[in-house]
Design a protein around this motif. Structure first.
Motif, PDB file in Angstrom:
ATOM      1  N   ASP A  45     -29.950  36.036 -55.256  1.00  0.00           N
ATOM      2  CA  ASP A  45     -28.979  34.938 -54.995  1.00  0.00           C
ATOM      3  C   ASP A  45     -29.384  34.097 -53.495  1.00  0.00           C
ATOM      4  O   ASP A  45     -29.250  33.288 -53.464  1.00  0.00           O
ATOM      5  N   ARG A  46     -29.801  35.594 -52.846  1.00  0.00           N
ATOM      6  CA  ARG A  46     -30.141  34.927 -51.374  1.00  0.00           C
ATOM      7  C   ARG A  46     -31.382  34.168 -51.440  1.00  0.00           C
ATOM      8  O   ARG A  46     -31.208  33.238 -50.481  1.00  0.00           O
ATOM      9  N   GLU A  47     -32.288  34.415 -52.177  1.00  0.00           N
ATOM     10  CA  GLU A  47     -33.640  33.743 -51.913  1.00  0.00           C
ATOM     11  C   GLU A  47     -33.161  32.272 -52.658  1.00  0.00           C
ATOM     12  O   GLU A  47     -33.880  31.098 -52.034  1.00  0.00           O
TER      13      GLU A  47
ATOM     14  N   HIS B 129     -37.108  36.119 -60.860  1.00  0.00           N
ATOM     15  CA  HIS B 129     -36.622  37.703 -60.530  1.00  0.00           C
ATOM     16  C   HIS B 129     -36.044  37.893 -61.897  1.00  0.00           C
ATOM     17  O   HIS B 129     -35.866  39.261 -62.113  1.00  0.00           O
TER      18      HIS B 129
ATOM     19  N   ASP C  14     -26.428  44.542 -53.580  1.00  0.00           N
ATOM     20  CA  ASP C  14     -25.397  44.845 -52.714  1.00  0.00           C
ATOM     21  C   ASP C  14     -24.072  44.715 -53.255  1.00  0.00           C
ATOM     22  O   ASP C  14     -23.956  43.619 -53.993  1.00  0.00           O
TER      23      ASP C  14
ATOM     24  N   GLN D  80     -31.329  30.194 -49.980  1.00  0.00           N
ATOM     25  CA  GLN D  80     -32.275  29.558 -49.067  1.00  0.00           C
ATOM     26  C   GLN D  80     -33.310  28.657 -49.284  1.00  0.00           C
ATOM     27  O   GLN D  80     -33.195  27.522 -48.617  1.00  0.00           O
TER      28      GLN D  80
ATOM     29  N   SER E 109     -27.673  39.845 -55.235  1.00  0.00           N
ATOM     30  CA  SER E 109     -28.840  40.366 -54.903  1.00  0.00           C
ATOM     31  C   SER E 109     -29.790  39.598 -54.174  1.00  0.00           C
ATOM     32  O   SER E 109     -29.335  38.581 -53.696  1.00  0.00           O
ATOM     33  N   GLN E 110     -31.106  39.779 -54.087  1.00  0.00           N
ATOM     34  CA  GLN E 110     -31.991  39.097 -53.327  1.00  0.00           C
ATOM     35  C   GLN E 110     -32.346  37.932 -54.129  1.00  0.00           C
ATOM     36  O   GLN E 110     -32.548  36.867 -53.553  1.00  0.00           O
TER      37      GLN E 110
ATOM     38  N   LEU F  32     -34.715  44.465 -58.474  1.00  0.00           N
ATOM     39  CA  LEU F  32     -33.876  43.630 -57.535  1.00  0.00           C
ATOM     40  C   LEU F  32     -33.159  44.826 -56.732  1.00  0.00           C
ATOM     41  O   LEU F  32     -32.602  45.879 -57.064  1.00  0.00           O
ATOM     42  N   THR F  33     -33.043  44.492 -55.408  1.00  0.00           N
ATOM     43  CA  THR F  33     -31.948  44.991 -54.291  1.00  0.00           C
ATOM     44  C   THR F  33     -30.724  44.367 -54.612  1.00  0.00           C
ATOM     45  O   THR F  33     -30.414  43.231 -54.494  1.00  0.00           O
TER      46      THR F  33
ATOM     47  N   GLU G 183     -23.568  32.621 -49.829  1.00  0.00           N
ATOM     48  CA  GLU G 183     -24.050  34.041 -49.401  1.00  0.00           C
ATOM     49  C   GLU G 183     -24.129  33.798 -47.779  1.00  0.00           C
ATOM     50  O   GLU G 183     -23.830  34.592 -47.129  1.00  0.00           O
ATOM     51  N   SER G 184     -24.405  32.614 -47.346  1.00  0.00           N
ATOM     52  CA  SER G 184     -24.558  32.447 -45.896  1.00  0.00           C
ATOM     53  C   SER G 184     -23.622  31.619 -45.004  1.00  0.00           C
ATOM     54  O   SER G 184     -23.940  31.503 -44.043  1.00  0.00           O
TER      55      SER G 184
END
Length: 279
Positions: A51-53, A29, A39, A56, A48-49, A36-37, A75-76
């Motif tokens: 972080d999330r990916e 990334h 928030d 996961q 950002s995506q 990047l998206t 994040e989760s």
């Protein structure tokens, strides 16, 4: 088949594998940051995506390799385990990452809970970070540690510095950036540190500040207003490297409340006195 104890190489290897997997996603990334998206969770708290990916990927590996351990992730969220819990920050230094500043890391810690027997024999008297893994993908530096055994940088044993006095010390800190309510307590200590040390650095990634304290690049570090996942792995590293890492407010057995102070054993008391007299 016997379940390995929490301080076994199996758990450390799971964390290292997960950190490398997350870092690969981050670095992919990083080549396309503008796409990047992003928030805003709250003021100056971005996600950002990437972080999330990355998170996961970490969770998938840890759940497969260590299904008996709970997971708390930035994040989760998640649920703590009865004996132990992974504490995960998939991207510590998100603002640096999004700005193209190559100073950020993946941070993964294993917290053993009071009463569990991490070595298979002796119960813990209080919650304790047992394993710390901090991976800096830009420098390809892997910091790792096992409670009571040692700490390593890319496989070589590390220890805190041997600087003996505060006036000869180089410190790290983090300025208030999200919660400014403690600014009146923070600033006098910062000014004192400026005048009574060789210098103060602010790099923007708490996990690396702690890792660099563990390997002797910094002599000490303090910060306020962090989250547990920011400091969990770094706490394990500093302690395993022979240093002191505690809750500034003396409320928790490790700095899970985000008020952290860490140092080599020679200057720890002096640094603590310099900072805490303003709290």
């Amino acid at each position: 088949m016997l379940t390995p104890h929490l301080l076994s190489a199996d758990y450390l290897d799971a964390a290292v594998t997960a950190a490398h997997a997350a870092a690969a996603i981050l670095q992919t990334h990083a080549l396309h940051r503008g796409e990047l998206t992003i928030d805003t969770k709250q003021r100056n708290d971005l996600v950002s995506q990437a972080d999330r990916e990355a998170e996961q990927a970490i969770i998938a590996i840890l759940q497969e390799r260590t299904p008996d351990v709970g997971i708390i992730a930035e994040e989760s969220g998640g649920e703590p385990g009865s004996q132990a819990t992974w504490c995960i920050d998939p991207l510590d230094g998100t603002t640096n990452f999004l700005s193209g500043i190559p100073h950020y890391a993946v941070s993964i810690a294993l917290i053993g809970h009071m009463g569990c027997k991490p070595d298979g024999q002796t119960p813990l008297p209080q919650d304790t970070p047992l394993i710390g893994v901090v991976y800096d993908p830009n420098r390809q530096e892997l910091f790792s540690s096992l409670h009571g055994i040692g700490a390593w940088l890319n496989g070589r044993r590390i220890q805190c510095s041997d600087t003996e006095s505060l006036d000869q010390s180089v410190l790290a800190t983090g300025f208030p950036f999200r919660d400014f309510s403690f600014e009146p307590q923070y600033m006098p200590g910062f000014l004192d540190a400026m005048h009574q040390t060789r210098g103060v650095r602010r790099m923007g990634a708490a996990s690396l500040d702690l890792a660099w304290t563990a390997c002797g690049r910094y002599d000490g570090y303090w910060e306020m207003g962090l989250a547990p996942w920011d400091v969990a792995a770094g706490t394990a590293l500093v302690r395993a490297a022979g240093g002191v890492c505690e809750d500034l407010r003396r409320q928790d057995p490790w700095p899970q409340g985000g008020y952290v102070i860490a140092a080599n054993p020679h200057i720890a008391l002096a640094l603590d006195a310099l900072i805490t007299r303003h709290l």
